[in-house]
Design an enzyme around this catalytic site. Structure first.
Site, short mmCIF file in Angstrom:
data_model
loop_
_atom_site.label_atom_id
_atom_site.label_comp_id
_atom_site.label_asym_id
_atom_site.label_seq_id
_atom_site.Cartn_x
_atom_site.Cartn_y
_atom_site.Cartn_z
N GLU A 192 4.01 6.88 -4.63
CA GLU A 192 3.96 5.58 -5.32
C GLU A 192 4.96 4.58 -4.71
OE1 GLU A 192 4.46 6.56 -9.49
OE2 GLU A 192 2.30 6.73 -9.73
N GLU B 155 -3.76 10.75 -9.89
CA GLU B 155 -3.14 10.90 -11.21
C GLU B 155 -4.00 10.23 -12.27
OE1 GLU B 155 0.99 9.84 -11.49
OE2 GLU B 155 1.55 11.00 -9.71
#
Length: 739
Positions: free
Chosen positions: A173, A242
């Site tokens: 991320e 995710e």
């Protein structure tokens, strides 16, 4: 270095993993994969086979896990691959069950894990800056990543070697923070990608939430919904790393749950829009044992996941998702056969139909009763908030609001996301009291203020906490002494920009109180005596932050000025006075939590009347394990805040005193419509956490040693083991009961 103790499974012949614009291509075949995250340190090796077996039964193809650098290299060059950190044993257990692996190496992982997975010793390296174009950091990151990959190769765990790892992730991320580093951030992410590629694992590398990932790295989506996600190249498949079945839990915040109907809706929509790989974060959340939780994250990492913290299926979620996975796999031949985009057929604004089939050049084929030749699968979605009747291929289909129907043959509905199966279970927690009516306790009253003059650190100002503690303890003592000219004057102690999670204040050895600090600082009323006064402040953290830029610069403890505000607005600055610091608690240096210290002279004599509601007290008792096989936990509802050990195993921090907000849970949790935070909040007004997981493998049949460090005051007589019992119950169709 400890070598894996697991039996090595029989390795198959090595294969080839690549990718095209539709999916991963494994041994020449496109694969559409369902994955679930299970983090090996958040459970025990004894739990791993059952967790992975239950994941396989639930229809998973892949197990996803991060690799936790700070657990594997606690000191520079000293590696730990034992116990809960035996990653080889975990991966081999996955392979034994016939599943594949997505290994998210990072080495920054976030994961609500202490310091985002970075070892604390990195901060001792001169000139280091984490996650940017910084040579000292890149040197250590490459050294660790290279060591890990070599270690895994030595155990033949990559797919080309016959192992289960089909892809790996570098960084994590980074798109959320890259702008903070400017051009240096761009250089770093490019370097990280090239460094990973040069490790030659022969499996694809991914970067999540990284829009500028280079051509040889697949960029992936992390979100509650990823149907609209598009990779940054038409040559890359659409992947979702995710997908959140719930959310993590912070001390003092409500628990966030998510209706399984909406979760299934999001998954079906993703594959409907051309997705190829979807991972639940988490499929089993587990427990933040030891001090592994990030700042203000609870010890439970349950995540309201399909497999609960204790390793049991959460119904009806687990069963509903299992049925969803089965329907998607029935569609796999059609999904794999279509190289281009699926045919989109719409009947109205809120209804969208996507068709995957080998011959779809003419729309009229789908407007009559004649079935097209070749393989065919269809997804019929109603994204509106009212039910809809849809005509498709000459048949009528009833679509509940906010649902997707999956037709693996373009005719028969195999699954609808709103129709939850009639299977459920109720969890009942039963406290198991000690056999004796009264049990003996030992206790040890910890010292107030600096307790060892040989180890104190003195300075002209208050030190930042992590600089001294090196994250080896949650506790740092601050002491300042001064002279007050008049008797019993009321004052306010003001600590600005304090960044612990809790502060205790003692005046002349007396505990005045504690409070949770915030960005505006910490305030404590006190009454000084004439002459010499001593203020002791115990600063408490609950983990290092795990996210955000400049992690190495985030602080704990006293950061700003410290002043006394007296009558007539008189302000006394304590910053220029001599400050004394003491790292940790005396009980920690005595290792009172250790089993071999259970007979230490530091402990008081046995008593059935231990001190109650006193701060800074250690307690020790013995209790037999609950009979049977039901999951075991420690009921700490009568305690305040601290840490707990069972037979020397650190089961984590506890904070039973802190409660969730009392409001926000009275809303009807509708499965219709887009999910958002607080839509389905749970446990309002209850303690953030009362029960703490004790794995069965950590228990003996008799004589289990329970040690607590109580920080603010509690009643140890209320502490006991408890068990979680699942009872099957009859459940109505949730598509009707949740609206």
């Amino acid at each position: 270095m400890t070598v894996s103790s697991a039996k090595s499974p029989t390795h198959r012949v090595g294969g080839i993993v690549g990718f095209d614009h539709r999916s991963l291509v494994i041994d020449g075949h496109r694969r559409f994969l369902i994955s679930g995250s299970i983090h090996y340190p958040r459970s025990t090796p004894e739990m791993w086979p059952g967790l992975i077996r239950l994941a396989k039964e639930g229809g998973l193809d892949v197990i996803d896990t991060y690799v936790f650098w700070n657990g594997h290299e606690p000191r520079p060059g000293e590696y730990n691959f034992a116990g809960r950190y035996d990653v080889v044993r975990f991966l081999e257990t996955v392979q034994t069950e016939g599943l594949l692996v997505n290994l998210r190496i990072g080495p920054y992982v976030c994961a609500e894990w202490n310091f985002g997975g970075f070892p604390e010793w990195l901060t001792d390296i001169p000139g280091i800056e984490l996650r940017t174009d910084n040579e000292p950091f890149k040197k250590e990151m490459e050294k660790w990543t290279t060591h890990l990959v070599r270690y895994l190769k030595d155990h033949k765990l990559f797919y080309s070697q016959g192992g289960p790892i089909i892809m790996s992730q570098i960084e994590n991320e980074y798109g959320h923070v890259s702008a903070s580093y400017g051009e240096a951030g761009k250089k770093y992410s490019s370097w990280a990608a090239n460094m990973a590629e040069n490790l030659r694992t022969s499996v694809p590398w991914i970067m999540c939430q990284q829009k500028d990932a280079p051509a040889h790295i697949i960029n992936t989506c992390n979100s509650f919904y990823c149907d609209e996600f598009t990779p940054n190249s038409p040559n890359k498949p659409k992947m979702w790393t995710e997908n959140y079945p719930g959310w993590l839990h912070y001390w003092g915040q409500t628990l966030q749950s998510r209706p399984v109907q909406d979760l299934a809706f999001a998954v079906a929509r993703f594959f409907q829009f051309g997705g190829s790989y979807m991972n639940y974060y988490m499929y089993h959340g587990g427990t933040n044992f030891d001090r592994t939780a990030a700042r203000m994250v609870t010890t439970s990492y349950d995540y309201t996941a399909p497999i609960d913290e204790y390793g049991q299926a959460r119904q009806p979620m687990w069963e509903h998702l299992k049925n969803l996975h089965s329907a998607i796999k029935m569609c796999a031949p059609a999904l794999a056969a279509v190289s281009g985009e699926p045919l989109v057929w719409r009947s109205q604004n809120n209804v969208q139909i996507h068709v995957f089939q080998t011959q779809h050049s003419q729309v009229r084929e789908f407007q009559n009763s004649q079935a097209p030749t070749g393989v065919c699968a269809a997804f019929l979605a109603n994204v509106g908030l009212t039910d809809a009747l849809v005509s498709f291929k000459g048949r009528q289909y009833q679509l509940p609001a906010w649902s997707v129907s999956i037709l693996p043959d373009c005719k028969t509905v195999a699954f609808n996301t709103m129709h939850v199966p009639d299977v459920s279970s109720a969890k009942e927690i039963v406290t198991v009291k000690p056999a004796a009516a009264h049990r003996n306790w030992n206790f040890f009253a910890d010292a107030v203020g600096p307790w060892n003059l040989h180890t104190v650190v003195t300075s002209k100002s208050a030190y930042e906490q992590f600089r001294l503690t090196k994250d080896k303890t949650d506790y740092l003592w601050y002491r300042v002494r001064f002279i007050a000219p008049q008797n019993e004057l009321p004052h306010w102690l003001v600590v600005e920009k304090a960044e612990p999670d809790l502060m205790h204040v003692f005046l002349n050895g007396k505990h005045l109180g504690h409070a949770i600090s915030n960005s505006s600082g910490f305030f404590q009323p006190l009454t000084l005596r004439q002459g010499h006064n001593t203020i002791d402040i115990l600063s408490v953290t609950s983990g290092r932050p795990s996210s955000g830029p400049y992690l190495e610069q985030q602080h704990g403890g006293i950061k700003g000025s410290v002043t006394l505000h007296g009558p007539k607005s008189k302000v006394t600055d304590l910053a220029d006075m001599e400050w004394v610091h003491q790292v940790g608690l005396k009980g920690e240096t005595l290792h009172l939590e250790a089993v071999q210290k259970s007979q230490s002279r530091a402990w008081s004599a046995h008593t059935i009347y231990p001190p109650k509601y006193h701060p800074l007290v250690w307690y020790k008792t013995v209790q037999d394990a609950p009979r049977g096989e039901a999951p075991v936990m420690l009921d700490l509802g009568s305690m305040g805040k601290g840490a707990a050990w069972v037979n020397g195993h650190h089961i984590g921090r506890y904070w039973s005193e802190i409660r969730n907000p009392s409001g926000g849970c009275d809303k009807t949790c509708s499965a219709r419509g887009k999910w958002h935070m607080n839509k389905c909040a749970l446990n309002c007004g209850l303690p953030s956490q009362r029960f703490y997981h004790v794995p069965r493998s950590w228990l003996k049949r008799r004589g289990n040693i329970i040690v607590l460090f109580e920080e603010i005051g509690g009643d140890p007589d209320g502490v006991s083991f408890a068990i979680q019992i699942h009872r099957s119950v009859h459940a109505q169709d949730s598509s009707k009961s949740q609206d």
